[in-house]
Design a protein around this motif. Structure first.
Motif, short mmCIF file in Angstrom:
data_model
loop_
_atom_site.label_atom_id
_atom_site.label_comp_id
_atom_site.label_asym_id
_atom_site.label_seq_id
_atom_site.Cartn_x
_atom_site.Cartn_y
_atom_site.Cartn_z
N ARG A 30 0.82 -1.21 0.00
CA ARG A 30 0.00 0.00 0.00
C ARG A 30 0.85 1.26 0.00
O ARG A 30 0.45 2.29 -0.52
CB ARG A 30 -0.94 -0.02 1.21
CG ARG A 30 -1.84 -1.25 1.17
CD ARG A 30 -2.94 -1.17 2.17
NE ARG A 30 -4.01 -0.34 1.69
CZ ARG A 30 -4.87 0.30 2.49
NH1 ARG A 30 -4.73 0.23 3.78
NH2 ARG A 30 -5.83 1.02 1.98
N GLU A 31 2.05 1.17 0.57
CA GLU A 31 2.91 2.36 0.61
C GLU A 31 3.79 2.47 -0.63
O GLU A 31 4.02 3.55 -1.15
CB GLU A 31 3.80 2.32 1.87
CG GLU A 31 3.02 2.68 3.12
CD GLU A 31 3.66 2.12 4.39
OE1 GLU A 31 4.85 1.72 4.35
OE2 GLU A 31 2.95 2.05 5.41
N GLU A 64 -3.75 -1.14 -5.86
CA GLU A 64 -2.52 -0.79 -5.13
C GLU A 64 -1.36 -0.51 -6.08
O GLU A 64 -0.50 0.33 -5.80
CB GLU A 64 -2.14 -1.89 -4.13
CG GLU A 64 -3.16 -2.13 -3.03
CD GLU A 64 -3.53 -0.86 -2.25
OE1 GLU A 64 -2.74 0.10 -2.24
OE2 GLU A 64 -4.63 -0.84 -1.68
N PHE A 65 -1.31 -1.19 -7.21
CA PHE A 65 -0.21 -0.99 -8.16
C PHE A 65 -0.47 0.20 -9.09
O PHE A 65 0.45 0.67 -9.76
CB PHE A 65 0.00 -2.26 -9.02
CG PHE A 65 0.84 -3.32 -8.35
CD1 PHE A 65 0.88 -3.47 -6.98
CD2 PHE A 65 1.62 -4.19 -9.12
CE1 PHE A 65 1.66 -4.45 -6.37
CE2 PHE A 65 2.41 -5.17 -8.52
CZ PHE A 65 2.42 -5.31 -7.15
N ALA A 66 -1.70 0.69 -9.12
CA ALA A 66 -2.09 1.70 -10.12
C ALA A 66 -1.18 2.94 -10.16
O ALA A 66 -0.84 3.41 -11.25
CB ALA A 66 -3.55 2.11 -9.93
N PRO A 67 -0.75 3.49 -9.01
CA PRO A 67 0.08 4.70 -9.11
C PRO A 67 1.38 4.48 -9.89
O PRO A 67 1.90 5.40 -10.49
CB PRO A 67 0.39 5.04 -7.64
CG PRO A 67 -0.73 4.41 -6.87
CD PRO A 67 -1.08 3.16 -7.62
N ALA A 73 -0.71 -1.63 -18.48
CA ALA A 73 0.59 -2.10 -18.00
C ALA A 73 0.38 -3.15 -16.91
O ALA A 73 1.08 -4.18 -16.88
CB ALA A 73 1.41 -0.93 -17.45
N PHE A 74 -0.59 -2.94 -16.02
CA PHE A 74 -0.89 -3.93 -14.98
C PHE A 74 -1.37 -5.22 -15.63
O PHE A 74 -0.92 -6.31 -15.26
CB PHE A 74 -1.94 -3.40 -14.00
CG PHE A 74 -2.33 -4.43 -12.97
CD1 PHE A 74 -1.62 -4.57 -11.79
CD2 PHE A 74 -3.40 -5.32 -13.20
CE1 PHE A 74 -1.95 -5.54 -10.85
CE2 PHE A 74 -3.74 -6.30 -12.27
CZ PHE A 74 -3.02 -6.41 -11.10
N GLU A 75 -2.28 -5.07 -16.60
CA GLU A 75 -2.82 -6.27 -17.24
C GLU A 75 -1.68 -7.08 -17.86
O GLU A 75 -1.64 -8.31 -17.75
CB GLU A 75 -3.85 -5.90 -18.32
CG GLU A 75 -5.10 -5.21 -17.79
CD GLU A 75 -5.81 -5.99 -16.69
OE1 GLU A 75 -5.89 -7.22 -16.78
OE2 GLU A 75 -6.26 -5.34 -15.72
N LYS A 76 -0.73 -6.40 -18.50
CA LYS A 76 0.35 -7.11 -19.19
C LYS A 76 1.34 -7.73 -18.22
O LYS A 76 1.82 -8.84 -18.42
CB LYS A 76 1.13 -6.12 -20.09
CG LYS A 76 0.40 -5.81 -21.37
CD LYS A 76 1.36 -5.27 -22.43
CE LYS A 76 0.56 -4.68 -23.58
NZ LYS A 76 0.53 -3.22 -23.56
N LYS A 77 1.65 -6.99 -17.14
CA LYS A 77 2.75 -7.45 -16.28
C LYS A 77 2.30 -8.34 -15.12
O LYS A 77 3.05 -9.22 -14.69
CB LYS A 77 3.48 -6.23 -15.67
CG LYS A 77 4.54 -5.66 -16.60
CD LYS A 77 5.21 -4.48 -15.95
CE LYS A 77 6.47 -4.85 -15.20
NZ LYS A 77 7.23 -3.65 -14.83
N TYR A 78 1.11 -8.08 -14.57
CA TYR A 78 0.79 -8.71 -13.29
C TYR A 78 -0.50 -9.54 -13.25
O TYR A 78 -0.64 -10.41 -12.39
CB TYR A 78 0.71 -7.64 -12.18
CG TYR A 78 2.01 -6.92 -11.99
CD1 TYR A 78 3.13 -7.59 -11.51
CD2 TYR A 78 2.13 -5.57 -12.30
CE1 TYR A 78 4.34 -6.93 -11.34
CE2 TYR A 78 3.33 -4.90 -12.14
CZ TYR A 78 4.44 -5.59 -11.66
OH TYR A 78 5.63 -4.94 -11.50
N ALA A 79 -1.43 -9.25 -14.15
CA ALA A 79 -2.73 -9.94 -14.05
C ALA A 79 -2.56 -11.46 -14.19
O ALA A 79 -3.23 -12.23 -13.51
CB ALA A 79 -3.70 -9.39 -15.10
#
Ligand code: SF4
Length: 187
Positions: A30-31, A64-67, A73-79
């Motif tokens: 979160r931080e 939490e990763f959005a910032p 980018a999230f979909e490609k790297k982490y989803a």
């Protein structure tokens, strides 16, 4: 028949019922809005086992990763990894959450948040973190002394007793057991 936990409930549950390893990782995500692979596995499988369904896990990690990693980018790297933890990708195994022994045996690097704090942290760091959990001073002292003696799971049990004002006769051998005992003690 575990109750379903939502992403919105996690901050309160973390404060009340996560063991120190998971509280630390949860706060780290979160931080920092980031977490390395080992940490995502350790925390992600723990969250799955407390009852967080896949779509809520996706919501949690994406938010939490959005910032640092918005949208595509999230979909490609982490989803993929989030779905993998839930057995929806790759070998499609129903991965089980890590036990204390497995977590204690991992060796986190400098910027990594996984591992067992009772093993990895200095006495000063531990005292500060346990004090912030509002443990009585005697329980902080007991937990730090046990940790420095190499008795990490006993230290965790002392922290549990301090946080819940009750005995932890069974000891702690799994973060999800800590969580379950905590929910029982609090409800
Ligand atoms: Fe987590 Fe187990 Fe260490 Fe407690 S003893 S902090 S539950 S790994």
């Amino acid at each position: 028949n575990r109750e379903v936990v939502t992403a919105a409930q996690l901050p309160a549950l973390a404060r009340q019922s996560f063991p120190l390893c998971m509280q630390h990782m949860f706060n780290h995500v979160r931080e920092q809005h980031h977490m390395q692979h080992q940490g995502r596995l350790q925390l992600g499988l723990f969250l799955k086992a407390i009852g967080l369904p896949l779509e809520e896990a996706m919501r949690f990690w994406r938010t939490e990763f959005a910032p640092r990693c918005p949208g595509d980018a999230f979909e490609k790297k982490y989803a993929y990894n989030v779905r993998y933890n839930y057995g929806k990708e790759g070998r499609k195994s129903d991965y089980t959450p890590y036990s204390c022994l497995k977590i204690i045996s991992s060796q986190p690097g400098k910027d990594q948040a996984h591992g067992c704090p009772y093993k990895v942290w200095s006495a000063a760091q531990l005292s500060a973190a346990l004090g912030a959990m509002r443990l009585p001073a005697s329980a902080v002292h007991e937990a730090v002394t046990k940790a420095k003696g190499g008795h990490y799971q006993l230290a965790c049990a002392s922290a549990f007793e301090g946080a819940h004002q009750c005995d932890c006769d069974t000891g702690i051998n799994h973060p999800n057991q800590y969580y379950d005992e905590s929910r029982k003690a609090l409800t």
